[in-house]
Motif scaffolding. Sequence first.
Motif, mmCIF file in Angstrom:
data_model
loop_
_atom_site.group_PDB
_atom_site.id
_atom_site.type_symbol
_atom_site.label_atom_id
_atom_site.label_comp_id
_atom_site.label_asym_id
_atom_site.label_seq_id
_atom_site.Cartn_x
_atom_site.Cartn_y
_atom_site.Cartn_z
ATOM 1 N N LEU A 56 40.355 33.101 30.280
ATOM 2 C CA LEU A 56 40.362 32.419 31.583
ATOM 3 C C LEU A 56 41.669 32.674 32.316
ATOM 4 C CD1 LEU A 56 38.919 28.943 30.516
ATOM 5 C CD2 LEU A 56 37.700 30.804 31.670
ATOM 6 N N THR A 57 41.558 32.796 33.627
ATOM 7 C CA THR A 57 42.748 32.850 34.485
ATOM 8 C C THR A 57 42.653 31.644 35.408
ATOM 9 O OG1 THR A 57 42.755 35.268 34.412
ATOM 10 C CG2 THR A 57 44.087 34.217 36.114
ATOM 11 N N VAL A 58 43.614 30.747 35.292
ATOM 12 C CA VAL A 58 43.463 29.421 35.917
ATOM 13 C C VAL A 58 44.735 29.011 36.650
ATOM 14 C CG1 VAL A 58 41.850 28.709 34.125
ATOM 15 C CG2 VAL A 58 44.290 28.242 33.838
ATOM 16 N N ASP A 59 44.571 28.013 37.512
ATOM 17 C CA ASP A 59 45.700 27.261 38.062
ATOM 18 C C ASP A 59 45.733 25.924 37.336
ATOM 19 O OD1 ASP A 59 46.250 29.286 39.769
ATOM 20 O OD2 ASP A 59 45.750 28.223 41.617
ATOM 21 N N ILE A 60 46.943 25.460 36.970
ATOM 22 C CA ILE A 60 47.072 24.214 36.203
ATOM 23 C C ILE A 60 47.997 23.263 36.946
ATOM 24 C CG2 ILE A 60 47.822 23.176 34.030
ATOM 25 C CD1 ILE A 60 47.199 25.839 32.659
ATOM 26 N N GLU A 61 47.532 22.063 37.169
ATOM 27 C CA GLU A 61 48.352 21.019 37.804
ATOM 28 C C GLU A 61 48.550 19.888 36.792
ATOM 29 O OE1 GLU A 61 47.684 17.661 41.197
ATOM 30 O OE2 GLU A 61 47.263 19.747 41.813
ATOM 31 N N ILE A 62 49.822 19.566 36.520
ATOM 32 C CA ILE A 62 50.144 18.544 35.522
ATOM 33 C C ILE A 62 50.842 17.389 36.220
ATOM 34 C CG2 ILE A 62 51.344 18.014 33.374
ATOM 35 C CD1 ILE A 62 51.194 20.991 32.705
ATOM 36 N N THR A 63 50.304 16.190 36.048
ATOM 37 C CA THR A 63 50.872 14.994 36.682
ATOM 38 C C THR A 63 51.214 13.969 35.587
ATOM 39 O OG1 THR A 63 49.463 15.347 38.606
ATOM 40 C CG2 THR A 63 50.512 13.200 38.413
ATOM 41 N N GLU A 74 41.900 24.464 36.991
ATOM 42 C CA GLU A 74 40.884 25.051 37.886
ATOM 43 C C GLU A 74 40.647 26.514 37.471
ATOM 44 O OE1 GLU A 74 39.980 25.868 42.638
ATOM 45 O OE2 GLU A 74 41.945 25.080 42.006
ATOM 46 N N ASN A 75 39.401 26.821 37.191
ATOM 47 C CA ASN A 75 39.034 28.182 36.767
ATOM 48 C C ASN A 75 38.958 29.101 38.010
ATOM 49 O OD1 ASN A 75 38.085 30.486 35.605
ATOM 50 N ND2 ASN A 75 36.082 29.656 35.032
ATOM 51 N N LEU A 76 39.930 30.024 38.124
ATOM 52 C CA LEU A 76 39.973 30.973 39.250
ATOM 53 C C LEU A 76 39.909 32.423 38.752
ATOM 54 C CD1 LEU A 76 42.726 29.233 41.429
ATOM 55 C CD2 LEU A 76 40.269 29.280 41.854
ATOM 56 N N THR A 77 39.226 32.599 37.632
ATOM 57 C CA THR A 77 39.168 33.937 37.029
ATOM 58 C C THR A 77 38.607 34.970 38.003
ATOM 59 O OG1 THR A 77 38.845 32.918 34.866
ATOM 60 C CG2 THR A 77 38.298 35.269 35.082
ATOM 61 N N GLU A 78 37.476 34.680 38.622
ATOM 62 C CA GLU A 78 36.852 35.622 39.548
ATOM 63 C C GLU A 78 37.779 35.938 40.724
ATOM 64 O OE1 GLU A 78 33.094 34.175 40.780
ATOM 65 O OE2 GLU A 78 32.184 34.286 38.784
ATOM 66 N N HIS A 79 38.424 34.892 41.224
ATOM 67 C CA HIS A 79 39.335 35.064 42.373
ATOM 68 C C HIS A 79 40.487 36.006 42.018
ATOM 69 C CE1 HIS A 79 42.118 34.172 45.619
ATOM 70 N NE2 HIS A 79 43.022 33.858 44.708
ATOM 71 N N TYR A 80 41.115 35.769 40.867
ATOM 72 C CA TYR A 80 42.274 36.597 40.499
ATOM 73 C C TYR A 80 41.862 38.032 40.116
ATOM 74 C CZ TYR A 80 45.525 32.687 40.751
ATOM 75 O OH TYR A 80 46.307 31.662 41.198
ATOM 76 N N VAL A 81 40.701 38.160 39.460
ATOM 77 C CA VAL A 81 40.226 39.511 39.141
ATOM 78 C C VAL A 81 39.955 40.289 40.427
ATOM 79 C CG1 VAL A 81 38.293 40.817 38.176
ATOM 80 C CG2 VAL A 81 39.305 38.938 36.874
ATOM 81 N N SER A 82 39.313 39.606 41.388
ATOM 82 C CA SER A 82 39.028 40.259 42.674
ATOM 83 C C SER A 82 40.319 40.613 43.405
ATOM 84 C CB SER A 82 38.168 39.331 43.533
ATOM 85 O OG SER A 82 37.982 39.886 44.815
ATOM 86 N N TYR A 83 41.260 39.677 43.402
ATOM 87 C CA TYR A 83 42.550 39.916 44.061
ATOM 88 C C TYR A 83 43.294 41.088 43.412
ATOM 89 C CZ TYR A 83 47.308 39.086 45.704
ATOM 90 O OH TYR A 83 48.550 39.244 46.250
ATOM 91 N N GLN A 84 43.245 41.117 42.081
ATOM 92 C CA GLN A 84 43.915 42.197 41.363
ATOM 93 C C GLN A 84 43.276 43.555 41.682
ATOM 94 O OE1 GLN A 84 43.784 41.793 37.113
ATOM 95 N NE2 GLN A 84 45.439 43.250 36.771
ATOM 96 N N SER A 85 41.943 43.569 41.784
ATOM 97 C CA SER A 85 41.242 44.815 42.119
ATOM 98 C C SER A 85 41.627 45.297 43.515
ATOM 99 C CB SER A 85 39.729 44.611 42.039
ATOM 100 O OG SER A 85 39.334 44.270 40.731
ATOM 101 N N ILE A 86 41.683 44.345 44.446
ATOM 102 C CA ILE A 86 42.057 44.692 45.823
ATOM 103 C C ILE A 86 43.490 45.213 45.872
ATOM 104 C CG2 ILE A 86 42.497 43.759 48.133
ATOM 105 C CD1 ILE A 86 40.141 41.822 47.600
ATOM 106 N N ALA A 87 44.383 44.509 45.160
ATOM 107 C CA ALA A 87 45.789 44.921 45.136
ATOM 108 C C ALA A 87 45.939 46.301 44.501
ATOM 109 C CB ALA A 87 46.629 43.889 44.383
#
Length: 502
Positions: A76-83, A94-107
Amino acid sequence: MLKEFRENYKNNKFQFILTDLEGKVIESDQTLFKAEKGKDLGEIHPFFFSIADIIGPNRKKTIFHCVQLGNSAEELTVDIEITKQNGQFLIAIENLTEHYVSYQSIAQARNESIIDSELILLKNHELEERERFKNDFIQNFSHELRNPLTNIIALTNILQRSQLDDEQSNILNVLKDSTSNLKLMLEDVLSLAMISKGKLALNPTVFNFKQLIEFLKLTYNTRAKERGLIFTITADESIPEYIEGDRLRLLQVLTNLCDNAIKYTPNGKIILYAIQNQRRANKVNLRLGVKDTGIGIPEEKLETVLESFEQLGNTEGVGLGLSIVKGLLNLMGSRIQIESTSGKGSHFFFDVNLQFPLHNPEKETSEKTSKKNTVQKQKKYKVLLVEDNEGVQTSLLKSLIDTGDFFIDIVSDGALVMQEIVNKSYDIVLMDVNLPNITGDQLAKVIRGFPFKNIKSIPIIGITANSYKAQIKAYKKAGMNVVLSKPFDDKELLTNIYKLLK
């Protein structure tokens, strides 16, 4: 429906974990990965080992972006917020795997595109450097060839006027043919460099088209017979006698096509033809072509045969002819077309738009010109020859002396020219452009700016190894009456001298 979708989306994308301050799981919704109650969160993934240290006693909240949780959490590639609140840690993942994979491909695609663009720029720069080197080499090499070639042409003409036996005459004829071929090859090479640099311009004039055809007929009848070939010319009678166009470049195209046909035709015949396609007002469209029964061109070679240094088989020449034809026709707004069958022959042709005068020039023009060029020989004329090359000095001196019309002084250093002109009286100056200490065009400017009329009005013929139109124009603007490009023959030189003396 929207509520259901939101709940499903939340369940697929988010996981909430509640731990104590030591990182032990108190509660978890188990959406993304399993976090059992009472288990140390650091054992689930090493990232969580340092939560307490990162948050510290004074921080209430922190966010981590693009955290890769690894194999234990299914990559998983995620954003983590700790309070931190009420003595506990609330961890929102928050699971953002698809977002980061897509961003990495574009980059990555963008970076690869940038790299490709840089490579293309480097390749283009390399090609430009190669082209610049090739053109500079051709120009400099042809420049150096012009002096010895001028000497050979001049001395050959001088020998031809002497008493020779049959064997010597035959040897001289071979020498003249070889020199003529070398001169044409030199002009082709230089033309190719000028075309590549965009410095070649057409020079349209009115010329006798029928005389051009007759010249080609006479030239190639002889060459074809030497090879056991038949050469014929057909030309429409309806074609105007006088045509307006660049005669030299049109002749260069046709001679290259005829030379090419003779080169690749071991037996059979060659036909040069001229057809009038259309005629309106003072404009005419002609089709000119050359057919042969030679070796033909393989289909796979049709695309490359027009490129520089391309040849079919082991033949003499350097493979420039068709490349020159392509470049010159492009300047004329035309293009070469090819029909060929391997083993049966080839047909090269092109259509070209030309103009013609509505009233034919007077046929007596050549007679009037020759009369103007005739000098009364009741006196000898004084010539100042300014040339630093000893070979050119010798050949020009011999050509001038043989006429019996001139007294000649020779200067090899540009710095001594004004001294000679001021102290002696000359009828004409024959001056090389490339001289030691001061160039010929600079000297021409000085002479034209001199306060005494008898000096400032002396006719000046410039001779140069340069042949770019812009260079010739600059030399004339500096004050030279006529500029001859090497190599030239003595007839051309003497014609211009007599014309200026008249």
